[in-house]
Design an enzyme around this catalytic site. Structure first.
Site: not given
Length: 400
Positions: A44, A249, A314-316
């Site tokens: 975020e 993570r 999921l986009l990185e």
């Protein structure tokens, strides 16, 4: 018992109570009043920073960024005028925070709905905008019994900018006024960063990866590393020069993950050690995963093989055109997952056995796999359009 929330809240605890030391308080006073923006954690915060970058030329006020987590605060440092931990969300700390920060406006991301903060903003007539608002069916069901309580809090919002019609409908049913609602699209479809030319080649030289194939596994959780190490052992027989880079993570798990890799018989190194001849590298640094994804011949996004987690960004890896795999549990990114499958830009697998097969397949045929990954550009275009509409809506409130 999960102690992580307590560790997060205890970080800079006095500041969360609104008890700053004299020097910091004076520094905040000298810059106030701020446009205050809040992002809960790393994802975020990155999204919020992208938005603030677009707003800065249009709203010439000092910007304050808050976050709940130490990692979120670290990523924000140096990018805006002031970075502070989010206050403990009840009476006195919130009031002290408003007294010192003197916000001209408050931007909240996604699902950051804190009734005590909203109440104080309303009392002080501070405009509040929720951007990229999302409300899953699960969250809606959890909040719906308390809708009368939230209806009062929602009255503080000047605007609620949501990702989709479905999100908007759920907010309306919780009590948000229809005249405050706008569907602006999903900012999570934005490129989370711009791929910098040359950065990957420099990193490959630094890590001596010439001639090696690389799997990058990002934002992994307990249980996923075991799964990866078992598959990696099998894949090494077919691809002897294969290397595995893992980014847990939670950074405090890095040493434990390295030990686990060694227990499987691999030569393992932490990123900060960078030992020669490593087969498995564990990232123990903050804010580097985005560029390490660019090293991958294939990437796996963690939190997707653990039911209670629900996935991470999921986009990185797709920004770099890296073939991307994720598991069955993506409730945090359900819409994005569906879109990626529809356009054929990424690979969702149902279990560890299928993960092993798809990893091997992508490593054998890298060219066509990368061609598929480039289809994510269709989503990035949607993200840019959502950003444009979000910026226009926010500027319309603050600049008359």
């Amino acid at each position: 018992m999960n102690l992580r929330p307590f560790r997060v809240l205890s970080y800079r605890f006095k500041e969360r109570l609104g008890l700053w030391d004299h020097r910091l308080k004076g520094n905040i006073f000298s810059k106030a009043p701020f446009l205050w923006a809040h992002g809960a954690s790393v994802g975020e915060v990155r999204l919020t920073l992208l938005l603030l970058k677009e707003l800065k030329p249009l709203i010439n006020w000092p910007f304050l960024l808050t976050s709940m987590t130490p990692q979120g605060l670290q990523i924000g440092e140096g990018k805006v005028d002031q970075v502070l931990p989010f206050p403990i969300p009840f009476g006195p700390p919130v009031q002290r925070f408003f007294d010192v920060v003197k916000p001209r406006g408050l931007l909240l991301s996604e699902t950051e709905i804190w009734p005590s903060v909203l109440k104080e903003a309303r009392r002080r007539k501070v405009p509040v905008i929720l951007f990229n608002g999302r409300l899953s069916e699960r969250s809606f069901r959890r909040l719906y019994p308390f809708r009368f309580f939230f209806k009062k809090a929602f009255e503080a919002f000047t605007l609620v900018l949501v990702r989709s019609e479905e999100d908007g409908e759920r907010f309306l049913r919780l009590g948000v006024s229809e005249d405050k609602m706008r569907v602006t699209g999903d900012l999570k479809f934005l490129k989370p960063f711009e791929p910098l030319e040359g950065i990957i080649e420099d990193l490959k030289r630094e890590l001596e990866l010439k001639g090696h194939k690389v799997i990058v596994a990002g934002s992994t959780h307990k249980g996923e590393e075991d799964l990866l190490f078992r598959l990696f052992k099998d894949l090494k027989r077919e691809f002897p020069l294969l290397k595995l880079i893992i980014a847990p993570r939670h950074i405090e798990r890095a040493h434990g993950v390295k030990e686990l890799a060694e227990n499987y018989g691999f030569r393992a190194s932490l990123r900060t050690q960078q030992q020669i001849g490593w087969e498995v590298m564990v990232l123990d640094t903050v804010g580097e995963l985005w560029k390490f994804y660019g090293l991958g011949d294939v990437a796996m996004v963690g939190g997707t093989f653990v039911k209670k987690i629900g996935g991470h960004n999921l986009l990185e890896p797709l920004v770099w055109g890296v073939p991307t795999i994720y598991g069955p549990f993506v409730q945090n990114f359900k819409e994005l997952s569906e879109r990626l499958k529809t356009i054929g830009a990424a690979h969702q697998v149902k279990d560890p056995k299928e993960l092993g097969k798809v990893l091997a397949s992508l490593l054998k045929d890298p060219a066509s796999s990368r061609e598929r990954a480039k289809r994510a550009e269709l989503l990035f275009k949607e993200g840019r359009r959502a950003l444009k509409e979000t910026v226009e809506a926010i500027v319309g409130i603050f600049i008359k």
